[in-house]
Design a protein around this motif. Structure first.
Motif, mmCIF file in Angstrom:
data_model
loop_
_atom_site.group_PDB
_atom_site.id
_atom_site.type_symbol
_atom_site.label_atom_id
_atom_site.label_comp_id
_atom_site.label_asym_id
_atom_site.label_seq_id
_atom_site.Cartn_x
_atom_site.Cartn_y
_atom_site.Cartn_z
ATOM 1 N N ALA A 117 -21.200 4.974 103.101
ATOM 2 C CA ALA A 117 -21.316 4.733 101.661
ATOM 3 C C ALA A 117 -20.275 5.554 100.891
ATOM 4 N N VAL A 118 -20.081 6.798 101.296
ATOM 5 C CA VAL A 118 -19.083 7.645 100.634
ATOM 6 C C VAL A 118 -17.676 7.112 100.904
ATOM 7 N N LEU A 119 -17.395 6.707 102.136
ATOM 8 C CA LEU A 119 -16.086 6.128 102.451
ATOM 9 C C LEU A 119 -15.812 4.907 101.590
ATOM 10 N N GLU A 120 -16.797 4.033 101.462
ATOM 11 C CA GLU A 120 -16.613 2.820 100.671
ATOM 12 C C GLU A 120 -16.380 3.143 99.205
ATOM 13 N N LYS A 121 -16.971 4.213 98.722
ATOM 14 C CA LYS A 121 -16.785 4.616 97.328
ATOM 15 C C LYS A 121 -15.364 5.140 97.093
ATOM 16 N N HIS A 122 -14.846 5.917 98.034
ATOM 17 C CA HIS A 122 -13.565 6.593 97.827
ATOM 18 C C HIS A 122 -12.357 5.864 98.401
ATOM 19 N N PHE A 123 -12.557 5.020 99.385
ATOM 20 C CA PHE A 123 -11.440 4.332 100.031
ATOM 21 C C PHE A 123 -11.548 2.841 99.777
ATOM 22 N N VAL A 124 -11.011 2.425 98.635
ATOM 23 C CA VAL A 124 -11.026 1.026 98.246
ATOM 24 C C VAL A 124 -9.964 0.300 99.067
ATOM 25 N N GLU A 125 -10.274 -0.937 99.479
ATOM 26 C CA GLU A 125 -9.310 -1.729 100.264
ATOM 27 C C GLU A 125 -8.016 -1.902 99.491
ATOM 28 N N GLU A 126 -6.907 -1.867 100.232
ATOM 29 C CA GLU A 126 -5.609 -2.125 99.630
ATOM 30 C C GLU A 126 -5.550 -3.597 99.260
ATOM 31 N N PRO A 127 -4.905 -3.951 98.124
ATOM 32 C CA PRO A 127 -4.889 -5.343 97.659
ATOM 33 C C PRO A 127 -4.391 -6.334 98.702
#
Length: 144
Positions: A117-127
């Motif tokens: 959950a923390v990873l998903e919050k801080h590491f948004v997928e590159e466009p």
């Protein structure tokens, strides 16, 4: 060298576990360009998996350009991944955090869910990665 550990109850294919563990070793700097991977025979002896499974994993790593098989010599690392050395201060902090989580009674799956959950919050997928994951469109803009 990398020590492969196979979890037969994980639901993840054995060859995928070998690929994932090799990539993790590359990210942590445990394997560097020029390093030799264990032979298929060594992996088979250590893990009791089918030799074809090991070879399939090594072919996948080669297809991704991470390793190169040299006939009669072995399979060698071509390039590394990431920049998170195993002795990073961040690793020590994460180790402390995991120990605290365990001490507070959290199960492995709870810790994994929190961390994800923390990873998903801080590491948004590159466009560009997000675009390649979306449905393809024809030239008129309609999905097909």
């Amino acid at each position: 060298m990398v020590d492969y550990r196979i979890d037969r109850h994980s639901g993840v294919a054995t060859y995928v576990q070998i690929v994932q563990q090799t990539k993790q070793a590359l990210r942590l700097g445990l394997l560097m360009p020029g390093d030799k991977l264990p032979t298929a025979r060594e992996v088979v002896e250590a893990t009791a998996v089918n030799p074809n499974t090991v070879l399939k994993a090594y072919r996948e790593l080669e297809r991704e350009g991470l390793v190169k098989a040299q006939r009669g010599l072995g399979t060698f690392v071509r390039r590394s991944l990431g920049a998170a050395p195993a002795d990073s201060p961040l690793r020590a902090e994460l180790d402390d955090w995991a120990a605290r989580a365990l001490g507070s009674g959290l199960e492995r799956e709870d810790v994994a869910a929190l961390f994800t959950a923390v990873l998903e919050k801080h590491f948004v997928e590159e466009p560009e990665k997000a675009a390649s994951a979306s449905p393809r469109q024809n030239p008129q803009g309609d999905p097909s």
